[in-house]
Structure formats: C-alpha cells, structure tokens
Design a protein around this motif. Structure first.
Motif, PDB file in Angstrom:
ATOM      1  N   ILE A   3       0.717  -1.226   0.019  1.00 41.79           N
ATOM      2  CA  ILE A   3       0.114   0.103  -0.013  1.00 41.79           C
ATOM      3  C   ILE A   3       0.916   1.169   0.479  1.00 41.79           C
ATOM      4  CG2 ILE A   3      -1.520   1.179   1.433  1.00 41.79           C
ATOM      5  CD1 ILE A   3      -2.475  -1.279   2.189  1.00 41.79           C
ATOM      6  N   ARG A   4       1.737   1.322   0.785  1.00 38.60           N
ATOM      7  CA  ARG A   4       3.003   2.402   0.883  1.00 38.60           C
ATOM      8  C   ARG A   4       3.559   2.596  -0.344  1.00 38.60           C
ATOM      9  NH1 ARG A   4       6.448   5.420   4.913  1.00 38.60           N
ATOM     10  NH2 ARG A   4       7.956   5.912   3.525  1.00 38.60           N
ATOM     11  N   GLN A   5       3.629   1.766  -1.620  1.00 44.81           N
ATOM     12  CA  GLN A   5       4.214   1.765  -2.771  1.00 44.81           C
ATOM     13  C   GLN A   5       3.137   3.037  -3.456  1.00 44.81           C
ATOM     14  OE1 GLN A   5       7.382   1.416  -3.836  1.00 44.81           O
ATOM     15  NE2 GLN A   5       8.048   0.726  -1.801  1.00 44.81           N
ATOM     16  N   ILE A   6       1.560   1.983  -3.684  1.00 49.74           N
ATOM     17  CA  ILE A   6       1.055   2.513  -3.944  1.00 49.74           C
ATOM     18  C   ILE A   6       0.348   4.147  -3.552  1.00 49.74           C
ATOM     19  CG2 ILE A   6      -1.735   2.535  -4.647  1.00 49.74           C
ATOM     20  CD1 ILE A   6      -2.058  -0.355  -4.241  1.00 49.74           C
ATOM     21  N   LEU A   7       0.776   4.535  -2.451  1.00 49.58           N
ATOM     22  CA  LEU A   7       0.600   5.310  -1.513  1.00 49.58           C
ATOM     23  C   LEU A   7       1.785   6.768  -2.703  1.00 49.58           C
ATOM     24  CD1 LEU A   7      -0.790   4.796   1.289  1.00 49.58           C
ATOM     25  CD2 LEU A   7      -1.846   6.196  -0.224  1.00 49.58           C
ATOM     26  N   LEU A   8       2.540   6.316  -2.354  1.00 43.19           N
ATOM     27  CA  LEU A   8       4.068   7.153  -2.068  1.00 43.19           C
ATOM     28  C   LEU A   8       4.675   6.928  -3.270  1.00 43.19           C
ATOM     29  CD1 LEU A   8       5.202   6.636   1.418  1.00 43.19           C
ATOM     30  CD2 LEU A   8       3.663   8.449   0.724  1.00 43.19           C
ATOM     31  N   HIS A   9       4.885   5.524  -4.459  1.00 39.38           N
ATOM     32  CA  HIS A   9       5.436   5.952  -5.312  1.00 39.38           C
ATOM     33  C   HIS A   9       5.111   5.400  -6.599  1.00 39.38           C
ATOM     34  CE1 HIS A   9       8.580   6.516  -2.422  1.00 39.38           C
ATOM     35  NE2 HIS A   9       8.076   5.221  -1.618  1.00 39.38           N
ATOM     36  N   LYS A  10       4.410   4.874  -6.532  1.00 36.88           N
ATOM     37  CA  LYS A  10       3.744   4.454  -8.235  1.00 36.88           C
ATOM     38  C   LYS A  10       3.057   5.668  -8.322  1.00 36.88           C
ATOM     39  CE  LYS A  10       4.511  -0.195  -8.181  1.00 36.88           C
ATOM     40  NZ  LYS A  10       4.086  -1.406  -6.588  1.00 36.88           N
ATOM     41  N   ASP A  11       2.728   5.577  -9.736  1.00 35.94           N
ATOM     42  CA  ASP A  11       1.893   6.545 -10.594  1.00 35.94           C
ATOM     43  C   ASP A  11       1.105   6.734 -11.094  1.00 35.94           C
ATOM     44  OD1 ASP A  11       1.633   8.691 -11.732  1.00 35.94           O
ATOM     45  OD2 ASP A  11       2.794   8.093 -14.048  1.00 35.94           O
ATOM     46  N   PHE A  12      -0.133   6.392  -9.526  1.00 32.79           N
ATOM     47  CA  PHE A  12      -0.999   7.099 -10.134  1.00 32.79           C
ATOM     48  C   PHE A  12      -1.759   7.979  -9.109  1.00 32.79           C
ATOM     49  CE2 PHE A  12      -0.475   1.857  -8.018  1.00 32.79           C
ATOM     50  CZ  PHE A  12      -1.526   1.434  -9.634  1.00 32.79           C
ATOM     51  N   GLN A  13      -3.275   8.133 -10.421  1.00 32.86           N
ATOM     52  CA  GLN A  13      -3.411   9.692 -10.099  1.00 32.86           C
ATOM     53  C   GLN A  13      -5.022   9.506  -8.807  1.00 32.86           C
ATOM     54  OE1 GLN A  13      -3.017  12.259 -11.371  1.00 32.86           O
ATOM     55  NE2 GLN A  13      -1.416  11.106 -12.418  1.00 32.86           N
ATOM     56  N   LEU A  14      -3.964   8.973  -7.163  1.00 27.63           N
ATOM     57  CA  LEU A  14      -5.474   8.822  -6.457  1.00 27.63           C
ATOM     58  C   LEU A  14      -6.272  10.070  -6.436  1.00 27.63           C
ATOM     59  CD1 LEU A  14      -3.103   6.623  -4.068  1.00 27.63           C
ATOM     60  CD2 LEU A  14      -4.767   6.112  -5.575  1.00 27.63           C
ATOM     61  N   CYS A  15      -7.284  10.104  -5.766  1.00 30.66           N
ATOM     62  CA  CYS A  15      -7.901  11.016  -5.553  1.00 30.66           C
ATOM     63  C   CYS A  15      -8.124  10.693  -3.947  1.00 30.66           C
ATOM     64  CB  CYS A  15      -9.451  11.075  -6.186  1.00 30.66           C
ATOM     65  SG  CYS A  15     -10.104   9.558  -4.861  1.00 30.66           S
ATOM     66  N   ALA A  16      -8.581  12.531  -3.153  1.00 30.00           N
ATOM     67  CA  ALA A  16      -7.620  12.437  -1.673  1.00 30.00           C
ATOM     68  C   ALA A  16      -8.444  11.439  -1.306  1.00 30.00           C
ATOM     69  CB  ALA A  16      -8.732  13.531  -1.184  1.00 30.00           C
ATOM     70  N   GLU A  17      -9.829  10.812  -2.021  1.00 34.05           N
ATOM     71  CA  GLU A  17     -10.401   9.890  -0.399  1.00 34.05           C
ATOM     72  C   GLU A  17      -9.600   8.455  -0.873  1.00 34.05           C
ATOM     73  OE1 GLU A  17     -11.767  12.632  -2.977  1.00 34.05           O
ATOM     74  OE2 GLU A  17     -13.590  13.478  -1.634  1.00 34.05           O
ATOM     75  N   SER A  18      -9.675   8.184  -2.186  1.00 32.19           N
ATOM     76  CA  SER A  18      -8.970   6.597  -2.182  1.00 32.19           C
ATOM     77  C   SER A  18      -7.615   7.001  -1.514  1.00 32.19           C
ATOM     78  CB  SER A  18      -7.940   6.819  -3.637  1.00 32.19           C
ATOM     79  OG  SER A  18      -9.539   6.545  -4.283  1.00 32.19           O
ATOM     80  N   GLU A  19      -6.942   8.419  -1.099  1.00 37.15           N
ATOM     81  CA  GLU A  19      -5.538   8.105  -0.783  1.00 37.15           C
ATOM     82  C   GLU A  19      -6.158   8.418   0.894  1.00 37.15           C
ATOM     83  OE1 GLU A  19      -2.292  11.629  -1.138  1.00 37.15           O
ATOM     84  OE2 GLU A  19      -3.478  12.177   0.478  1.00 37.15           O
ATOM     85  N   LEU A  20      -6.692   8.334   1.128  1.00 39.37           N
ATOM     86  CA  LEU A  20      -7.400   7.895   3.153  1.00 39.37           C
ATOM     87  C   LEU A  20      -7.707   7.082   3.107  1.00 39.37           C
ATOM     88  CD1 LEU A  20      -8.363   9.240   5.494  1.00 39.37           C
ATOM     89  CD2 LEU A  20     -10.536  10.015   4.272  1.00 39.37           C
TER      90      LEU A  20
END
Ligand code: TYD
Length: 209
Positions: free
Chosen positions: A46-63
C-alpha cells in the motif's frame, strides 16, 4: 506503552527516531518501531501505491489506503507487541491522517476521526510527541535532502494547512500531545524527547503496557 511521533515532512522525525532507538537500547527497554504507511506485507505494498507508484489517486482513495494500512499494522504488529509488554513507537499514526488528509487535503477532520476510531478502536497512543517546525523550514530541509515522494512535493500552503491541523489536534488532545520544538539542534530535540518520555518510562518499568 504506546508512543507516536508526528510532524510535517522535514521536521526531523526520522533522525529523532533513530536517536531514540539508540537511547532505549542502552536502557535495555524492549521496544518495537512501526512505520506508517507500511510495516506489514500488505502495508508495504500500500505504501508503494500511496507514495511511489504513478497512480492519480483522489484524496478519498488516498485516505482509505492509509486507513487500510493502519488497520493491518494495528492488528498484526501493534496490539501483539503491546500485549507482550513491549514499548511501541509509531513513526506516524492516526493523527497524520487527520492533519494530512483531513486538513491538508480538506476532506474534513470529523470524517477522518470517525474512520480512525473504526480502524484503531482503543489502540490509541498514550503519548504523542509532536515535532513542530514552520512549513518553510521543513520545505528547505526537504529540498536539501532531495526528498520527493508524492506527498513531499506538495506546496508550502499544503504543509501550512497540515501544520494547522496538527496545532488543532494538539489543543483538542492536550493530555496526550507533547510539543517539541523541532527548530532546535538535533541533540536538543533528542534531549526534549528523552525528558518527555522519562517520567512515563520510569513509572512503567519493567512492564511497558
Ligand atoms: P514518512 O514515512 O514520514 O515519510 P518519509 O519516509 O519520507 O520519512 O511519511 C510518508 C508520507 O505519508 C508523509 O508525507 C506523510 C504521509 N501520510 C499521510 O498523508 N497520511 C497518513 O495517514 C500517514 C500515516 C502518512
């Protein structure tokens, strides 16, 4: 005993946790350090997705992803460690989500606090060391260290909002929060951290629960 360490990026948290770990080892305290997001197999992904992968996460998904990583670490690591009598030190915990997502990303403090209580239950830190530095100081430190994960490249205004979020939390949780001035020299910050923990450590010896 459960201690969390909080502050905006560039506040010096990582260095201080290292110094604290050395000090606790010298004292012979049995401790576990956990890092959010991460610290479990699922959490590290999950850390990789949140901090390093190139996804356009909306704030809600991030939370929601921060919350999922937290739910895992609380059950897999924090609770078992506390139950076996260890001192647990969390490098960020529930307050980060309130400050960063709730206030920094404007999702609202209330909704984040509600989710936190669902995720952590009564596994709330006994003490939260909040290392405070102005946002511009933190940003110039980050620039020097060339830190640039997805959140660290945010604007000065973002970090100013996050800091305001922490300040609000500090007022609302004055019993649990300890303010540490992160503008001081490294050794002095460490000294202040030792002082704030020493009373608690003495009281709980030899069982840190
Ligand atoms: P951290 O591990 O402190 O970064 P570093 O490894 O660079 O020291 O934190 C990772 C980032 O995640 C940091 O920018 C803060 C952010 N974060 C949130 O936005 N919400 C949260 O709930 C948590 C735990 C961290």
């Amino acid at each position: 005993m459960f201690v969390s360490i909080e502050g905006i990026d560039g506040c010096g948290k990582t260095t201080q946790i290292k110094l604290l770990a050395e000090y606790l080892s010298q004292l012979g305290v049995e401790f576990t350090i956990v890092r959010e997001p991460g610290g479990t197999r699922a959490g590290e992904e999950i850390r990789q997705i949140l901090l390093h992968k190139d996804f356009q996460l909306c704030a809600e998904s991030e939370l929601l992803l921060f919350m999922a990583a937290r739910a895992q670490i609380v059950r897999e690591v924090v609770r078992p460690a506390l139950e076996s009598g260890r001192l647990v030190i969390a490098d960020r915990f529930m307050d980060s989500s309130v400050a960063y997502q709730g206030v920094g990303r404007n999702l609202g403090q209330k909704v984040v606090q509600f989710m936190n209580s669902f995720v952590v239950g009564n596994t709330v830190p006994d003490i939260t060391l909040y290392i405070d530095v102005p946002a511009d100081v933190a940003m110039s430190r980050m620039r020097k260290e060339k830190k640039n994960d997805k959140i660290e490249v945010e604007s000065l205004e973002f970090f100013e909002r996050v800091r305001k979020g922490y300040e609000r939390l500090m007022v609302e949780n004055s019993k649990r929060f300890v303010l540490i001035d992160g503008r001081q020299a490294e050794e002095q910050v460490h000294e202040d951290i030792r002082k704030s923990l020493s009373v608690l450590i003495e009281k709980r010896k030899p069982n840190w629960r």
